[in-house]
Design a protein around this motif. Structure first.
Motif, PDB file in Angstrom:
ATOM      1  N   GLU A   1      -1.143  -1.846   4.919  1.00 52.33           N
ATOM      2  CA  GLU A   1      -1.076  -3.016   4.033  1.00 52.33           C
ATOM      3  C   GLU A   1       0.364  -3.238   3.597  1.00 52.33           C
ATOM      4  N   ILE A   2       0.778  -4.488   3.582  1.00 49.14           N
ATOM      5  CA  ILE A   2       2.080  -4.834   3.015  1.00 49.14           C
ATOM      6  C   ILE A   2       1.830  -5.794   1.863  1.00 49.14           C
ATOM      7  N   ASP A   3       2.324  -5.408   0.681  1.00 52.00           N
ATOM      8  CA  ASP A   3       2.115  -6.199  -0.543  1.00 52.00           C
ATOM      9  C   ASP A   3       0.641  -6.544  -0.729  1.00 52.00           C
ATOM     10  N   GLY A   4      -0.212  -5.559  -0.487  1.00 50.53           N
ATOM     11  CA  GLY A   4      -1.640  -5.707  -0.745  1.00 50.53           C
ATOM     12  C   GLY A   4      -2.413  -6.430   0.348  1.00 50.53           C
ATOM     13  N   ARG A   5      -1.710  -6.921   1.379  1.00 51.38           N
ATOM     14  CA  ARG A   5      -2.412  -7.625   2.454  1.00 51.38           C
ATOM     15  C   ARG A   5      -2.543  -6.727   3.671  1.00 51.38           C
TER      16      ARG A   5
ATOM     17  N   ALA B   1       9.453  -4.839   0.000  1.00 52.52           N
ATOM     18  CA  ALA B   1       8.007  -4.761   0.254  1.00 52.52           C
ATOM     19  C   ALA B   1       7.414  -3.480  -0.318  1.00 52.52           C
ATOM     20  N   HIS B   2       6.121  -3.548  -0.576  1.00 52.55           N
ATOM     21  CA  HIS B   2       5.369  -2.351  -0.946  1.00 52.55           C
ATOM     22  C   HIS B   2       4.344  -2.118   0.162  1.00 52.55           C
TER      23      HIS B   2
ATOM     24  N   ARG C   1       1.427   0.301   2.048  1.00 50.90           N
ATOM     25  CA  ARG C   1       0.459   1.377   1.855  1.00 50.90           C
ATOM     26  C   ARG C   1      -0.269   1.614   3.168  1.00 50.90           C
TER      27      ARG C   1
ATOM     28  N   GLU D   1       2.382   5.767   0.380  1.00 53.28           N
ATOM     29  CA  GLU D   1       2.997   4.486   0.029  1.00 53.28           C
ATOM     30  C   GLU D   1       4.504   4.573   0.182  1.00 53.28           C
TER      31      GLU D   1
ATOM     32  N   THR E   1       8.159   1.941  -0.608  1.00 54.27           N
ATOM     33  CA  THR E   1       8.730   0.641  -0.958  1.00 54.27           C
ATOM     34  C   THR E   1      10.058   0.479  -0.220  1.00 54.27           C
TER      35      THR E   1
END
Ligand code: OOG
Length: 248
Positions: free
Chosen positions: A175-179, A232-233, A235, A245, A247
């Motif tokens: 996932e990047i930025d929750g997507r 970016a974040h 996960r 995770e 960043t």
């Protein structure tokens, strides 16, 4: 060693430190697979001479998704040094055109001298990720180029270690930025990531290298790699193995 191969190692080393992509070596030079591994060895020797130490190996092109993405259909390996280990942040400004992919990682707690030693030597299993950064223009290369370039290795991170277990069908999600941007099963890694570990042992033995206790073996991606943007974040989750995770 052949001065020409040493020169190729220098070109790739400088491409890394100057963050400038270079034309692929096979565009102008004759390079076969053994010579390409000689270049890789010389490239790593340069890092070791600067004080880095070897902490493992990585496998590449162990899944169809990666083979198709990069147009290569041979398993390769590269080397991991301590400077490549990412704790929780990676600065993409230090890289040329980084990509990230989910990984299954093995921790060895015994030396592996032959492929027969590999499975019993596993002391831990973790979810991880690999940051790739080809030193070639357009992230484009032939097999020999990518071998010389240490299999595009730039960095890697690891989730918590778990006791050895069956990892034949572990769901992986990036996932990047929750997507969600990539997902797959560890079954995509040669049918079972353990096969990748055995292949690492085979290639290491052929190169006269012993895989050492404490070393990490990255089994290779189960998905295609995705571009790693700045700010970016990221996960990576694996069923039963938790998450890691990072960043940028
Ligand atoms: C080469 C590295 C491939 C994998 O997991 O298949 C690799 C690249 O795609 O740049 O690490």
């Amino acid at each position: 060693m052949n001065p020409r191969l040493e020169q190729f190692a220098e070109i790739l080393d400088e491409a890394t430190s100057r963050r400038r992509a270079v034309p692929r070596l096979t565009g102008t030079a004759e390079l076969d697979v053994p010579a390409a591994y000689e270049v890789q060895r010389a490239l790593i020797e340069r890092r070791l001479a600067r004080g880095e130490s070897l902490i493992g190996v990585k496998m590449g092109f162990t899944s169809r998704a990666k083979m198709v993405q990069m147009g290569i259909d041979d398993v390769i390996w590269g080397r991991l040094t301590d400077a490549m280990l990412i704790e929780s942040k990676v600065d993409t400004a230090g890289l040329i055109h980084p990509r990230i992919e989910p990984e299954i990682a093995f921790l060895l707690d015994r030396p592996v001298r032959t492929p027969a030693d590999a499975v019993a030597a596993v002391g831990g299993i973790a979810v991880g990720y690999e940051v790739l950064d080809s030193r070639y223009e357009g992230f484009s290369f032939a097999l020999e180029d990518v071998i010389a370039d240490n299999a595009s290795a730039a960095g890697f991170g690891l989730g918590p270690w778990h006791a050895p277990r069956d990892v034949r069908n572990v769901g992986l999600l990036l996932e990047i930025d929750g997507r969600p941007v990539a997902s797959g099963s560890s079954a995509a890694i040669l049918g079972d990531p353990v096969r990748s570990l055995v292949a690492a042992a085979r290639l290491a033995a052929a190169a006269g290298i012993e895989l050492r206790p404490g070393w990490v073996v990255l089994a290779g991606a189960a998905t295609a790699a995705v571009p790693l943007p700045a700010g970016a974040h990221v996960r990576v989750r694996a069923a039963g193995l938790g998450q890691v995770e990072v960043t940028t």
